[in-house]
Motif scaffolding. Structure first.
Motif: not given
Length: 322
Positions: A27, A30, A34, A44, A46-47, A54, A149, A151, A174-175, A177
Motif C-alpha cells: 500500500q 495509499v 495519506a 480524504a 478512503i474507499e 483502512k 479520513f 471511509t 479519494k484514496i 485501497m
C-alpha cells in the motif's frame, strides 16, 4: 525550500514511510496519498472493501506523527450531537457544562460515513470546511491540523446514504485501497502467526514517532517554498476545465479541484525530495483528485466506461508543458 530544510523534510517523510510500513503491508501509494492529505491540511475519502486496513492506517499515521486520533463508527441512528458534543446539565452545580464530542481531535476516522443520515453527514462536513463547530450558539475552534479520513465500502449499499456530489467535493482526495499484492498478502499471513502481527506491532510500541508534537505544522509550512511554474499552473487549469467539456462527462470538476490539484502536486514533489513541481506530479495526482468529482453520462456508464479511463483520456488530450 533551501537545501537543508528540504533534506530534513525528506528524511522525516522517509522515516514516516518506514514506520507506517511496519504496520501497513504494501500500500505504498495509499500511504503517500495519506501523507499528501495531511501535509496540505485537507481531508480524504478512503474507499475499499472490508479488511484492507483502512482503520489501522489512520491509527498508525497518528502514532507516527505524534497527534491525537479518534474514530466514529457511523450508523443510521447517529445524531450530529454524537459527533460534535452537547451541553449537559449538572444537578450538583445546577449549571450546564460542555461535553465535547469525538470531533475534537487531530485525525478523525469517520468509519463508513455513508451509513449516517444527511443531517449527521452535514455536521461533519461543515466542521471539515470551517474547522469549527457551534454548540448551543457557542463557536468552538477545532485543532489546527484537523484532518478527516472518511471511509466507505464500495460493494455494500444496503442501508446507506450515499454522499451527494457536492459533499464529495469537500474531500481533497479519494484514496482507493485495493487488495494487497500476492507477496504482500503472504507476508501478512506469516506475520499474523507471530508477534509481528500489525495490530500487535502498533499496540506493542514497535512503531516510533518521527515528529515531535508541533513539528507537523512546520512540515506543512515548508510546502509553501515548493515552486510551481506558471506553465504548469496553466496545465492544471486546462486539465480541470477539460473535464467539463468531455463528451462522456455529465458533471465536471469545479474550481475546488484546481486548488486541490495544485496543493497535492506540491506535496507530492516535496515527498519525492524536490523543491519544484514536475508534470509527473500532476499526472500522479489527477486520479485521486478528480475521480470522485466527475459524473459520467448514463449511456457511457452502460457501455462500461470508467472514471479512471476518462481521466487517462484527459491526460492524453492536454499538451504537457516543456
Amino acid at each position: 525550500m533551501n537545501e537543508e530544510s528540504l533534506q530534513t523534510f525528506h528524511q522525516q517523510i522517509e522515516a514516516a514511510r518506514a514506520e507506517i510500513g511496519k504496520v501497513i503491508i504494501g500500500q505504498k501509494e495509499v500511504i503517500d496519498l495519506a501523507l499528501v492529505t495531511i501535509l496540505t491540511g485537507s481531508h480524504a475519502l478512503i474507499e475499499g472493501v472490508p479488511g484492507v486496513a483502512k482503520t489501522l492506517l489512520v491509527r498508525t499515521l497518528a502514532e507516527v506523527l505524534s497527534v491525537e486520533s479518534n474514530r466514529i463508527q457511523f450508523t443510521p441512528d447517529l445524531m450530529p450531537t454524537d459527533i460534535t458534543g452537547t451541553s449537559v446539565f449538572n444537578m450538583k452545580t445546577q449549571e450546564f457544562s460542555l461535553v465535547k464530542g469525538p470531533i475534537f481531535t487531530t485525525f478523525l476516522l469517520a468509519d463508513e460515513i455513508n451509513r449516517a443520515p444527511a443531517k449527521t453527514q452535514s455536521a461533519l462536513l461543515q466542521a471539515m470546511q470551517e474547522r469549527r463547530v457551534t454548540i448551543d450558539r457557542e463557536d468552538l475552534t477545532l485543532d489546527e491540523g484537523f484532518t478527516v479520513f472518511a471511509t466507505q465500502n464500495p460493494i455494500e449499499h444496503e442501508g446507506t446514504y450515499p454522499l451527494p456530489q457536492a459533499q464529495q467535493d469537500r474531500f481533497m482526495l479519494k484514496i482507493l485501497m485495493d487488495y494487497p499484492e500476492p507477496e504482500d498478502e503472504m507476508s501478512l499471513a506469516r506475520r499474523m502467526l507471530s508477534a509481528e502481527a500489525p495490530e500487535k506491532t502498533l499496540a506493542g510500541g514497535a512503531v516510533q514517532a518521527v515528529l515531535a508534537p508541533g513539528e507537523l505544522a512546520a512540515a506543512k509550512a515548508a510546502l509553501q517554498q515548493v515552486v510551481l511554474r506558471d506553465e504548469l499552473l496553466a496545465y492544471i487549469v486546462d486539465l480541470v476545465r477539460r473535464t467539463r467539456t468531455h463528451e462522456s462527462v455529465l458533471v465536471g470538476a469545479g474550481p475546488r479541484a484546481t486548488q486541490a490539484m495544485l496543493l497535492a502536486a506540491r506535496a507530492a514533489a516535496a515527498i519525492d525530495g524536490r523543491d519544484f513541481v514536475a508534470p509527473d506530479d500532476i499526472k500522479t495526482m489527477a486520479r485521486p483528485v478528480l475521480s470522485h468529482r466527475l459524473m459520467l453520462r448514463p449511456e457511457y456508464e452502460i457501455e462500461g466506461l470508467t472514471i479512471t479511463e476518462v481521466i487517462a483520456q484527459l491526460l492524453d488530450s492536454v499538451p504537457v508543458p516543456r
